[in-house]
Design a protein around this motif. Structure first.
Motif, PDB file in Angstrom:
ATOM      1  N   LYS A  31       2.857   5.607  -6.699  1.00 41.57           N
ATOM      2  CA  LYS A  31       2.816   7.000  -6.276  1.00 41.57           C
ATOM      3  C   LYS A  31       3.908   7.281  -5.249  1.00 41.57           C
ATOM      4  O   LYS A  31       4.514   6.355  -4.701  1.00 41.57           O
ATOM      5  CB  LYS A  31       1.443   7.329  -5.687  1.00 41.57           C
ATOM      6  CG  LYS A  31       0.330   7.271  -6.734  1.00 41.57           C
ATOM      7  CD  LYS A  31      -1.034   7.490  -6.128  1.00 41.57           C
ATOM      8  CE  LYS A  31      -2.095   7.625  -7.214  1.00 41.57           C
ATOM      9  NZ  LYS A  31      -2.143   6.453  -8.103  1.00 41.57           N
ATOM     10  N   LYS A  32       4.124   8.547  -4.986  1.00 41.92           N
ATOM     11  CA  LYS A  32       5.129   8.963  -4.020  1.00 41.92           C
ATOM     12  C   LYS A  32       4.746   8.493  -2.621  1.00 41.92           C
ATOM     13  O   LYS A  32       3.581   8.501  -2.239  1.00 41.92           O
ATOM     14  CB  LYS A  32       5.249  10.493  -4.036  1.00 41.92           C
ATOM     15  CG  LYS A  32       6.299  11.059  -3.101  1.00 41.92           C
ATOM     16  CD  LYS A  32       6.328  12.587  -3.178  1.00 41.92           C
ATOM     17  CE  LYS A  32       7.333  13.165  -2.181  1.00 41.92           C
ATOM     18  NZ  LYS A  32       7.333  14.649  -2.218  1.00 41.92           N
ATOM     19  N   TYR A  78       7.765   9.974  12.184  1.00 45.93           N
ATOM     20  CA  TYR A  78       7.116  11.049  11.450  1.00 45.93           C
ATOM     21  C   TYR A  78       7.445  11.019   9.965  1.00 45.93           C
ATOM     22  O   TYR A  78       6.605  11.323   9.122  1.00 45.93           O
ATOM     23  CB  TYR A  78       7.560  12.401  12.011  1.00 45.93           C
ATOM     24  CG  TYR A  78       6.613  13.022  13.008  1.00 45.93           C
ATOM     25  CD1 TYR A  78       5.224  12.956  12.844  1.00 45.93           C
ATOM     26  CD2 TYR A  78       7.103  13.695  14.123  1.00 45.93           C
ATOM     27  CE1 TYR A  78       4.359  13.535  13.753  1.00 45.93           C
ATOM     28  CE2 TYR A  78       6.241  14.285  15.037  1.00 45.93           C
ATOM     29  CZ  TYR A  78       4.869  14.208  14.849  1.00 45.93           C
ATOM     30  OH  TYR A  78       4.008  14.790  15.744  1.00 45.93           O
ATOM     31  N   ASP A  79       8.691  10.666   9.615  1.00 45.84           N
ATOM     32  CA  ASP A  79       9.141  10.807   8.231  1.00 45.84           C
ATOM     33  C   ASP A  79       9.028   9.518   7.424  1.00 45.84           C
ATOM     34  O   ASP A  79       9.597   9.409   6.334  1.00 45.84           O
ATOM     35  CB  ASP A  79      10.583  11.323   8.177  1.00 45.84           C
ATOM     36  CG  ASP A  79      11.578  10.381   8.863  1.00 45.84           C
ATOM     37  OD1 ASP A  79      11.136   9.427   9.539  1.00 45.84           O
ATOM     38  OD2 ASP A  79      12.798  10.600   8.717  1.00 45.84           O
ATOM     39  N   LYS A  80       8.284   8.531   7.957  1.00 42.42           N
ATOM     40  CA  LYS A  80       8.088   7.261   7.259  1.00 42.42           C
ATOM     41  C   LYS A  80       6.598   6.907   7.251  1.00 42.42           C
ATOM     42  O   LYS A  80       5.833   7.388   8.078  1.00 42.42           O
ATOM     43  CB  LYS A  80       8.850   6.129   7.963  1.00 42.42           C
ATOM     44  CG  LYS A  80      10.347   6.335   8.074  1.00 42.42           C
ATOM     45  CD  LYS A  80      11.024   6.122   6.739  1.00 42.42           C
ATOM     46  CE  LYS A  80      12.558   6.222   6.911  1.00 42.42           C
ATOM     47  NZ  LYS A  80      13.236   6.105   5.589  1.00 42.42           N
ATOM     48  N   PRO A  81       6.199   6.032   6.321  1.00 41.19           N
ATOM     49  CA  PRO A  81       4.844   5.479   6.448  1.00 41.19           C
ATOM     50  C   PRO A  81       4.740   4.689   7.750  1.00 41.19           C
ATOM     51  O   PRO A  81       5.726   4.159   8.255  1.00 41.19           O
ATOM     52  CB  PRO A  81       4.708   4.560   5.230  1.00 41.19           C
ATOM     53  CG  PRO A  81       5.754   5.020   4.268  1.00 41.19           C
ATOM     54  CD  PRO A  81       6.887   5.526   5.111  1.00 41.19           C
ATOM     55  N   SER A  82       3.544   4.608   8.288  1.00 39.08           N
ATOM     56  CA  SER A  82       3.314   3.851   9.518  1.00 39.08           C
ATOM     57  C   SER A  82       3.487   2.355   9.266  1.00 39.08           C
ATOM     58  O   SER A  82       3.423   1.874   8.135  1.00 39.08           O
ATOM     59  CB  SER A  82       1.893   4.131  10.015  1.00 39.08           C
ATOM     60  OG  SER A  82       1.523   3.239  11.040  1.00 39.08           O
ATOM     61  N   ALA A 101       0.811  -1.220   0.000  1.00 40.06           N
ATOM     62  CA  ALA A 101       0.000   0.000   0.000  1.00 40.06           C
ATOM     63  C   ALA A 101       0.841   1.264   0.000  1.00 40.06           C
ATOM     64  O   ALA A 101       0.449   2.280  -0.594  1.00 40.06           O
ATOM     65  CB  ALA A 101      -0.942  -0.013   1.206  1.00 40.06           C
ATOM     66  N   GLU A 102       1.999   1.231   0.642  1.00 41.99           N
ATOM     67  CA  GLU A 102       2.835   2.440   0.711  1.00 41.99           C
ATOM     68  C   GLU A 102       3.336   2.867  -0.667  1.00 41.99           C
ATOM     69  O   GLU A 102       3.749   4.024  -0.860  1.00 41.99           O
ATOM     70  CB  GLU A 102       4.012   2.231   1.670  1.00 41.99           C
ATOM     71  CG  GLU A 102       5.096   1.265   1.207  1.00 41.99           C
ATOM     72  CD  GLU A 102       4.801  -0.188   1.554  1.00 41.99           C
ATOM     73  OE1 GLU A 102       5.758  -0.984   1.590  1.00 41.99           O
ATOM     74  OE2 GLU A 102       3.619  -0.522   1.785  1.00 41.99           O
ATOM     75  N   GLU A 103       3.312   1.946  -1.637  1.00 37.86           N
ATOM     76  CA  GLU A 103       3.740   2.289  -3.000  1.00 37.86           C
ATOM     77  C   GLU A 103       2.629   2.963  -3.800  1.00 37.86           C
ATOM     78  O   GLU A 103       2.838   3.394  -4.934  1.00 37.86           O
ATOM     79  CB  GLU A 103       4.211   1.031  -3.731  1.00 37.86           C
ATOM     80  CG  GLU A 103       5.445   0.391  -3.103  1.00 37.86           C
ATOM     81  CD  GLU A 103       5.900  -0.850  -3.855  1.00 37.86           C
ATOM     82  OE1 GLU A 103       5.173  -1.312  -4.772  1.00 37.86           O
ATOM     83  OE2 GLU A 103       6.993  -1.364  -3.529  1.00 37.86           O
ATOM     84  N   TYR A 104       1.450   3.092  -3.190  1.00 39.33           N
ATOM     85  CA  TYR A 104       0.296   3.654  -3.906  1.00 39.33           C
ATOM     86  C   TYR A 104      -0.370   4.789  -3.125  1.00 39.33           C
ATOM     87  O   TYR A 104      -1.575   4.977  -3.160  1.00 39.33           O
ATOM     88  CB  TYR A 104      -0.703   2.536  -4.224  1.00 39.33           C
ATOM     89  CG  TYR A 104      -0.066   1.467  -5.082  1.00 39.33           C
ATOM     90  CD1 TYR A 104       0.070   1.637  -6.459  1.00 39.33           C
ATOM     91  CD2 TYR A 104       0.488   0.323  -4.498  1.00 39.33           C
ATOM     92  CE1 TYR A 104       0.706   0.686  -7.229  1.00 39.33           C
ATOM     93  CE2 TYR A 104       1.129  -0.630  -5.272  1.00 39.33           C
ATOM     94  CZ  TYR A 104       1.234  -0.445  -6.642  1.00 39.33           C
ATOM     95  OH  TYR A 104       1.887  -1.394  -7.409  1.00 39.33           O
ATOM     96  N   GLY A 105       0.483   5.551  -2.407  1.00 36.21           N
ATOM     97  CA  GLY A 105      -0.006   6.751  -1.743  1.00 36.21           C
ATOM     98  C   GLY A 105      -0.746   6.516  -0.453  1.00 36.21           C
ATOM     99  O   GLY A 105      -1.457   7.397   0.027  1.00 36.21           O
TER     100      GLY A 105
END
Length: 531
Positions: free
Chosen positions: A277-278, A435-439, A245-249
């Motif tokens: 996505k970013k 804070y600077d990473k996906p959960s 999921a993190e690869e799709y926003g």
């Protein structure tokens, strides 16, 4: 009207929310839920409420809905003000236990909801606990007698009987490695979904001549097939069915198996795939929510009492045993600059200005006027010290500490702690999200405790609230979760992220548009020419 959807094992409605959020060029919903089926009481209440919301045009919710969100009126009163919309919602959201409800009854509900429509979609995620890697580890493997292992049969039975042009099925990544009696169950699932009539006939022990289905090609939503087998089935490495999921926003590292099935007679051989996505980080989605502190489970739960407890951490043996000077200085800095939160430990609804740094048009609804489902858990003092330590550790080192990083006096008295300290397993029992990473993946375990979902802001010293978990799961801020806080966490953790479902809906809509074009072309081509 929108393309009808039958949603099975719907939970609080994450998949359905994504599909029904897709709008046509005229501003109307591209998809419409026919029925959604869920057995859990509170999830069904949430499902019914969201169905009620969808009875109104997009972005045109009545003022009374927001009054309910703010706690100004009760749900019963809201429904009484809009009896027609409530009646439709009750027809749409069905509280049923699949596998136990009589199939004739379910089939009748499906047929009535479809009302003769041929272009429709079956979506859903059969219960995943039986396939979960963590769950299997705790149970010592899959139990063949566990009825949840076979609930996907309810899914392929509906394929066999009702023949939807397209289906979407979701499950945990662990399903790829799950075995029953030494056989990979995923291969059996693929086989059954490809030929549901044969699978259902074998299950019944008899052939039903009334069931006619061309079968389905099963596609990955992330990759094109590498080849086709001798029967024309698209072939993949089974890992290609995993969506990260993190690869799709989506702001979390959620990895799930999601299958796209297309009926073979539709001649759609190259469906589109999701566009990467970013990466989106935690700060982008939760920093605009009101700051609140943790609760205190023993003793007075007041701002000054909370502040006093945390200041006392500087005199606790754990602090003196920390050898890393940078961590000690960070803890001192944070403790001396604690915020006395205006909103305390939060509450059912906080009137405030909310914001977000990512897809504001998706998340925000100015009419809400604040944040609902945003109250913190209460924690024992030692857990507050652990949360303070791990969040400060992460600020200094850019990672969440493992148990072997903990001072001995902070280690919990748990039978598996020694395994974590030795680095074998359970080492991340206390995990701060960065804070600077996906959960990390928001799972239903968040309902049990918040140790794996510690807020990165040391000054708040707490675990995530339901609203923060919901934002990470990409639920809009006007999505209200019913039931106790424990149930709300459970619902959020079990859901498919609606923003991911929205992207899947775009792929499905493209497939159905092609089906429609092919039908029109075929009809035009075969129509006799009269001179």
């Amino acid at each position: 009207m929108g393309i009808p959807i039958i949603d099975l094992f719907a939970g609080p409605g994450g998949l359905g929310e994504g599909f029904t959020s897709l709008l046509n060029s005229d501003g109307n919903r591209a998809f419409k839920i026919g029925i959604s089926v869920e057995k859990d009481d509170f999830a069904h209440q949430t499902l019914t409420l969201r169905s009620f919301v969808r009875q109104f045009p997009p972005f045109e919710l009545p003022a009374e809905y927001y009054q309910f969100m703010r706690g100004e009126i009760k749900l019963k009163e809201l429904y009484s003000l809009f009896p027609g919309e409530h009646s439709h919602a009750e027809q749409e959201a069905q509280k049923l236990t699949l596998g136990k409800v009589p199939v004739d009854q379910l089939d009748e509900k499906i047929s009535n909801a479809l009302n003769g429509a041929e272009n429709w979609v079956l979506i859903g995620g059969p219960p995943c606990q039986a396939y979960s890697i963590v769950g299997r580890s705790r149970r010592g493997g899959i139990n063949p007698e566990d009825e949840r292992v076979y609930l996907y049969r309810e899914y392929y039975r509906i394929l066999a009987v009702h023949n939807p042009p397209v289906f979407v099925m979701e499950n945990v990544k662990g399903i790829l490695s799950s075995k029953v009696n030494d056989s990979l169950i995923f291969q059996q699932i693929l086989s059954d979904l490809r030929d549901p009539v044969n699978a259902y006939s074998e299950l019944q022990g008899k052939i039903d001549d009334d069931l006619i289905c061309p079968g389905y090609n099963i596609y990955s939503l992330t990759k094109k097939p590498v080849s086709t087998d001798i029967f024309g089935n698209p072939e993949y490495d089974i890992r290609d069915f995993i969506i990260k999921a993190e690869e799709y926003g989506i702001p979390q590292a959620r990895h799930r198996v999601i299958l796209l099935g297309i009926r073979k007679d539709l001649n759609i051989s190259k469906p589109s795939v999701l566009t990467k996505k970013k990466e989106v980080n935690v700060k982008d989605v939760i920093s605009g929510l009101p700051e609140i502190r943790s609760g205190i489970s023993k003793g007075p739960d007041l701002n000054n009492a909370w502040k006093k407890v945390l200041k006392e951490s500087l005199h606790h043996p754990f602090f003196n045993s920390i050898k890393d000077i940078e961590i000690r200085e960070e803890i001192i800095n944070k403790v001396n600059n604690l915020i006395l939160c205006e909103f305390g430990a939060g509450k059912h609804f906080i009137k405030s200005q909310t914001s977000i740094n990512y897809k504001a048009e998706w998340y925000l609804d100015k009419n809400v006027g604040g944040a609902c489902n945003h109250e913190s858990r209460s924690h024992i003092v030692m857990d507050l010290y652990r949360y303070l330590f791990v969040s400060c550790f992460a600020t200094v080192h850019g990672r969440s500490p493992k148990l072997f990083d903990f001072p001995d006096s902070l280690l919990p008295k748990h039978k598996n702690v020694y395994l974590g300290v030795s680095g074998n397993k359970f080492g991340d029992r206390f995990c701060v999200q960065l804070y600077d990473k996906p959960s990390k993946t928001i799972t239903s375990h968040i309902s049990k405790d918040g140790h794996y979902y510690i807020h990165p802001d040391s000054r708040q010293c707490r675990s995530f609230t339901v609203r923060e978990a919901a934002r990470i799961q990409t639920f809009p801020d006007n999505y209200y979760f019913c039931g106790s806080r424990t149930s709300q966490f459970h619902q959020v953790g079990n859901a498919v992220p609606p923003l991911l479902a929205y992207q899947i809906a775009e792929v499905v809509k493209d497939v159905l548009d092609k089906v429609q074009e092919n039908t029109l072309f075929t009809n035009t081509k075969e129509e006799p020419l009269y001179l």
